[in-house]
Motif scaffolding. Structure first.
Motif, PDB file in Angstrom:
ATOM      1  N   ALA A  35       0.837  -1.200   0.000  1.00  0.00           N
ATOM      2  CA  ALA A  35       0.000   0.000   0.000  1.00  0.00           C
ATOM      3  C   ALA A  35       0.871   1.249   0.000  1.00  0.00           C
ATOM      4  O   ALA A  35       2.042   1.212   0.388  1.00  0.00           O
ATOM      5  CB  ALA A  35      -0.927   0.009   1.218  1.00  0.00           C
ATOM      6  N   TRP A  36       0.255   2.338  -0.412  1.00  0.00           N
ATOM      7  CA  TRP A  36       0.888   3.654  -0.350  1.00  0.00           C
ATOM      8  C   TRP A  36       0.058   4.564   0.547  1.00  0.00           C
ATOM      9  O   TRP A  36      -1.181   4.588   0.454  1.00  0.00           O
ATOM     10  CB  TRP A  36       0.977   4.278  -1.738  1.00  0.00           C
ATOM     11  CG  TRP A  36       2.040   3.702  -2.607  1.00  0.00           C
ATOM     12  CD1 TRP A  36       1.883   2.762  -3.593  1.00  0.00           C
ATOM     13  CD2 TRP A  36       3.431   4.034  -2.588  1.00  0.00           C
ATOM     14  NE1 TRP A  36       3.092   2.483  -4.176  1.00  0.00           N
ATOM     15  CE2 TRP A  36       4.059   3.256  -3.578  1.00  0.00           C
ATOM     16  CE3 TRP A  36       4.219   4.907  -1.841  1.00  0.00           C
ATOM     17  CZ2 TRP A  36       5.435   3.322  -3.832  1.00  0.00           C
ATOM     18  CZ3 TRP A  36       5.571   4.976  -2.082  1.00  0.00           C
ATOM     19  CH2 TRP A  36       6.176   4.193  -3.075  1.00  0.00           C
ATOM     20  N   PHE A  37       0.749   5.286   1.405  1.00  0.00           N
ATOM     21  CA  PHE A  37       0.161   6.302   2.275  1.00  0.00           C
ATOM     22  C   PHE A  37       0.939   7.593   2.067  1.00  0.00           C
ATOM     23  O   PHE A  37       2.044   7.602   1.515  1.00  0.00           O
ATOM     24  CB  PHE A  37       0.283   5.891   3.748  1.00  0.00           C
ATOM     25  CG  PHE A  37      -0.598   4.759   4.166  1.00  0.00           C
ATOM     26  CD1 PHE A  37      -0.294   3.454   3.820  1.00  0.00           C
ATOM     27  CD2 PHE A  37      -1.729   4.991   4.942  1.00  0.00           C
ATOM     28  CE1 PHE A  37      -1.108   2.389   4.224  1.00  0.00           C
ATOM     29  CE2 PHE A  37      -2.539   3.949   5.360  1.00  0.00           C
ATOM     30  CZ  PHE A  37      -2.228   2.644   4.996  1.00  0.00           C
ATOM     31  N   PHE A  47      -4.278   6.971   3.725  1.00  0.00           N
ATOM     32  CA  PHE A  47      -4.227   5.861   2.773  1.00  0.00           C
ATOM     33  C   PHE A  47      -4.514   6.382   1.370  1.00  0.00           C
ATOM     34  O   PHE A  47      -5.459   7.145   1.155  1.00  0.00           O
ATOM     35  CB  PHE A  47      -5.264   4.804   3.147  1.00  0.00           C
ATOM     36  CG  PHE A  47      -5.426   3.710   2.125  1.00  0.00           C
ATOM     37  CD1 PHE A  47      -6.448   3.766   1.182  1.00  0.00           C
ATOM     38  CD2 PHE A  47      -4.563   2.629   2.101  1.00  0.00           C
ATOM     39  CE1 PHE A  47      -6.609   2.757   0.247  1.00  0.00           C
ATOM     40  CE2 PHE A  47      -4.705   1.620   1.167  1.00  0.00           C
ATOM     41  CZ  PHE A  47      -5.732   1.682   0.238  1.00  0.00           C
ATOM     42  N   LEU A  48      -3.694   5.919   0.407  1.00  0.00           N
ATOM     43  CA  LEU A  48      -3.890   6.319  -0.980  1.00  0.00           C
ATOM     44  C   LEU A  48      -4.331   5.151  -1.865  1.00  0.00           C
ATOM     45  O   LEU A  48      -5.275   5.282  -2.641  1.00  0.00           O
ATOM     46  CB  LEU A  48      -2.595   6.892  -1.542  1.00  0.00           C
ATOM     47  CG  LEU A  48      -2.063   8.151  -0.859  1.00  0.00           C
ATOM     48  CD1 LEU A  48      -0.702   8.519  -1.425  1.00  0.00           C
ATOM     49  CD2 LEU A  48      -3.042   9.295  -0.985  1.00  0.00           C
ATOM     50  N   ALA A  49      -3.624   4.034  -1.753  1.00  0.00           N
ATOM     51  CA  ALA A  49      -3.912   2.910  -2.643  1.00  0.00           C
ATOM     52  C   ALA A  49      -3.280   1.645  -2.093  1.00  0.00           C
ATOM     53  O   ALA A  49      -2.279   1.699  -1.384  1.00  0.00           O
ATOM     54  CB  ALA A  49      -3.375   3.189  -4.046  1.00  0.00           C
ATOM     55  N   GLY A  50      -3.893   0.518  -2.435  1.00  0.00           N
ATOM     56  CA  GLY A  50      -3.346  -0.769  -2.033  1.00  0.00           C
ATOM     57  C   GLY A  50      -3.501  -1.768  -3.167  1.00  0.00           C
ATOM     58  O   GLY A  50      -4.380  -1.620  -4.025  1.00  0.00           O
ATOM     59  N   TYR A  59      -7.048  -1.117  -5.002  1.00  0.00           N
ATOM     60  CA  TYR A  59      -8.057  -0.169  -4.533  1.00  0.00           C
ATOM     61  C   TYR A  59      -7.390   1.178  -4.375  1.00  0.00           C
ATOM     62  O   TYR A  59      -6.301   1.281  -3.806  1.00  0.00           O
ATOM     63  CB  TYR A  59      -8.648  -0.631  -3.198  1.00  0.00           C
ATOM     64  CG  TYR A  59      -9.630   0.361  -2.627  1.00  0.00           C
ATOM     65  CD1 TYR A  59      -9.237   1.256  -1.628  1.00  0.00           C
ATOM     66  CD2 TYR A  59     -10.929   0.418  -3.096  1.00  0.00           C
ATOM     67  CE1 TYR A  59     -10.127   2.175  -1.115  1.00  0.00           C
ATOM     68  CE2 TYR A  59     -11.830   1.343  -2.587  1.00  0.00           C
ATOM     69  CZ  TYR A  59     -11.422   2.216  -1.593  1.00  0.00           C
ATOM     70  OH  TYR A  59     -12.310   3.128  -1.099  1.00  0.00           O
ATOM     71  N   VAL A  60      -8.030   2.207  -4.900  1.00  0.00           N
ATOM     72  CA  VAL A  60      -7.497   3.559  -4.821  1.00  0.00           C
ATOM     73  C   VAL A  60      -8.490   4.430  -4.077  1.00  0.00           C
ATOM     74  O   VAL A  60      -9.693   4.385  -4.337  1.00  0.00           O
ATOM     75  CB  VAL A  60      -7.231   4.130  -6.227  1.00  0.00           C
ATOM     76  CG1 VAL A  60      -6.677   5.549  -6.134  1.00  0.00           C
ATOM     77  CG2 VAL A  60      -6.260   3.246  -6.991  1.00  0.00           C
ATOM     78  N   SER A  61      -7.984   5.219  -3.151  1.00  0.00           N
ATOM     79  CA  SER A  61      -8.839   6.104  -2.365  1.00  0.00           C
ATOM     80  C   SER A  61      -9.555   7.102  -3.257  1.00  0.00           C
ATOM     81  O   SER A  61      -9.002   7.573  -4.256  1.00  0.00           O
ATOM     82  CB  SER A  61      -7.983   6.845  -1.338  1.00  0.00           C
ATOM     83  OG  SER A  61      -8.727   7.858  -0.707  1.00  0.00           O
TER      84      SER A  61
END
Length: 124
Positions: A35-37, A47-50, A59-61
């Motif tokens: 994931a990216w935060f 949270f941005l994307a996982g 999944y993208v925020s």
């Protein structure tokens, strides 16, 4: 031990694109959800994307959907965040995170491993 190393951050102008990377070591990367935060000083990590290892689903925020894309290259043990149409409010430290699960979680407390972060600055 598990290490996550982000790279690719820097100073860009509004409207530019940037791809940041996170190279993993010391773990069976293909069995980890990544994931990216991002975090702005004084604010909580966002949270941005996982992206899952199971079926490769992502999944993208909503906050960055349509502009940011997450992808992974398992043979290279690397996860990427492609960021397009960058805005000054995207300025933050960007972190990658990992968890040994097939599910994508949006809470920072659900991730076991973190990188040191890479600074992205977007000028207006």
């Amino acid at each position: 031990q598990v290490q996550l190393l982000e790279s690719g951050g820097g100073l860009v102008q509004a409207g530019d694109s940037l791809r940041i990377s996170c190279a993993a070591s010391g773990m069976p990367f293909a069995k980890y959800t990544m994931a990216w935060f991002r975090q702005i000083p004084g604010k909580e990590r966002e949270f941005l994307a996982g992206i899952s290892w199971g079926d490769g689903s992502s999944y993208v925020s909503d906050s960055v959907k349509g502009r940011f894309t997450i992808s992974r290259d398992n043979p290279k043990n690397t996860v990427y965040l492609q960021m397009n149409s960058l805005k000054p409010e995207d300025t933050a430290i960007y972190y990658c995170a990992a968890r040994s699960t097939s599910l994508i979680y949006a809470r920072s407390s659900d991730y076991n491993y973190w990188g040191q972060g890479t600074q992205v600055t977007v000028s207006s």
